[in-house]
Scaffold this active site. Structure first.
Site, PDB file in Angstrom:
ATOM      1  CG  ASN A   1      -2.177  -0.864   0.951  1.00 43.49           C
ATOM      2  OD1 ASN A   1      -2.689  -0.934  -0.154  1.00 43.49           O
ATOM      3  ND2 ASN A   1      -2.631  -1.549   1.983  1.00 43.49           N
ATOM      4  CG  ASN A   2       5.599   2.762  -0.163  1.00 40.64           C
ATOM      5  OD1 ASN A   2       5.546   3.668  -0.982  1.00 40.64           O
ATOM      6  ND2 ASN A   2       6.564   2.657   0.726  1.00 40.64           N
TER       7      ASN A   2
ATOM      8  CG  ASP B   1      11.555  -6.935   2.364  1.00 36.91           C
ATOM      9  OD1 ASP B   1      10.868  -5.949   2.725  1.00 36.91           O
ATOM     10  OD2 ASP B   1      12.389  -7.458   3.114  1.00 36.91           O
TER      11      ASP B   1
ATOM     12  CE1 TYR C   1      17.197   5.249   6.162  1.00 32.87           C
ATOM     13  CE2 TYR C   1      16.077   3.550   4.891  1.00 32.87           C
ATOM     14  CZ  TYR C   1      16.463   4.074   6.110  1.00 32.87           C
ATOM     15  OH  TYR C   1      16.127   3.435   7.268  1.00 32.87           O
ATOM     16  CG  ASP C   2      14.717   7.619  -2.829  1.00 31.46           C
ATOM     17  OD1 ASP C   2      15.352   6.576  -2.570  1.00 31.46           O
ATOM     18  OD2 ASP C   2      13.696   7.633  -3.537  1.00 31.46           O
TER      19      ASP C   2
ATOM     20  CG  HIS D   1      16.629  -0.721  -5.379  1.00 29.85           C
ATOM     21  ND1 HIS D   1      16.549   0.648  -5.527  1.00 29.85           N
ATOM     22  CD2 HIS D   1      15.761  -1.033  -4.396  1.00 29.85           C
ATOM     23  CE1 HIS D   1      15.671   1.142  -4.663  1.00 29.85           C
ATOM     24  NE2 HIS D   1      15.179   0.141  -3.965  1.00 29.85           N
ATOM     25  NE  ARG D   2      10.438  -0.991  -5.182  1.00 29.96           N
ATOM     26  CZ  ARG D   2      10.966   0.006  -4.452  1.00 29.96           C
ATOM     27  NH1 ARG D   2      11.151   1.186  -4.967  1.00 29.96           N
ATOM     28  NH2 ARG D   2      11.289  -0.206  -3.192  1.00 29.96           N
TER      29      ARG D   2
END
Length: 193
Positions: free
Chosen positions: A8-9, A68, A150-151, A176-177
């Site tokens: 839900n982010n 994750d 942490y961007d 990474h995503r």
């Protein structure tokens, strides 16, 4: 194709939706009718991604995926790692997490770090994993308001701007995503055997 993303982010969901083609509609947990929090009881990204995807698949019977991900700082023995979202405790708070990380790296000069993402996909054909990493270093003064987590502290290798400063299209290319999602999308686009 309808695919549930076990999250839900809003930041993650928006980022992922920009990476997929129009044939694939991503649904959040809330849109899938799942309102309870999903436990992440493990100490690895892979196991926590599986725990979330497995829960959603068992609840809905629909293809789903979970990621994750987090920031890994080798000089801090891998912290914040799988605890990235809750590094400063519950409830999760980006600003508090950033303050704690800044305190931990205060005496270090631009410590190396990397973001890691693991996607677990569960569908009728079983369970599959896709991983991505983005290497860089940390800065001591947050810069930029884009992204999340942490961007504002993370500068990817080859750039001088933080993820908080970089344009979204650049971040989508190198994150990474996005690396994990490219592998995942290539898998989904394979012709059926």
């Amino acid at each position: 194709m309808k695919l549930i993303f076990a999250s839900n982010n809003k930041g993650k969901i928006a980022e992922v939706q920009t990476l997929v083609n129009n044939n694939l509609k991503i649904f959040s947990l809330l849109e899938a009718g799942i309102t309870e929090p999903i436990k992440e009881p493990f100490d690895t990204f892979r196991e926590n991604a599986w725990a979330k995807a497995d829960y959603v698949y068992r609840q809905t019977g629909l293809p789903c995926f979970a990621d994750d991900s987090g920031l890994v700082v080798p000089a801090l023995n891998g912290a914040p790692g799988v605890y990235s979202a809750r590094y400063a405790g519950e409830p999760a708070d980006d600003a508090a997490n950033n303050r704690k990380l800044l305190a931990a790296i205060e005496a270090m000069d631009a410590p190396e770090a990397y973001y890691q993402a693991v996607i677990c996909y569960i569908g009728d054909d079983g369970t599959h994993y896709f991983e991505g990493r983005c290497y860089g270093h940390l800065v001591h003064i947050p810069r930029g308001t884009g992204g999340f987590g942490y961007d504002p502290l993370f500068v990817p290798n080859g750039y001088t701007d933080t993820f908080g400063e970089l344009a979204q299209d650049i971040k989508n290319r190198i994150s990474h995503r996005s690396e994990a999602m490219r592998s995942f999308i290539a898998f989904l686009n394979q012709p059926e055997q």
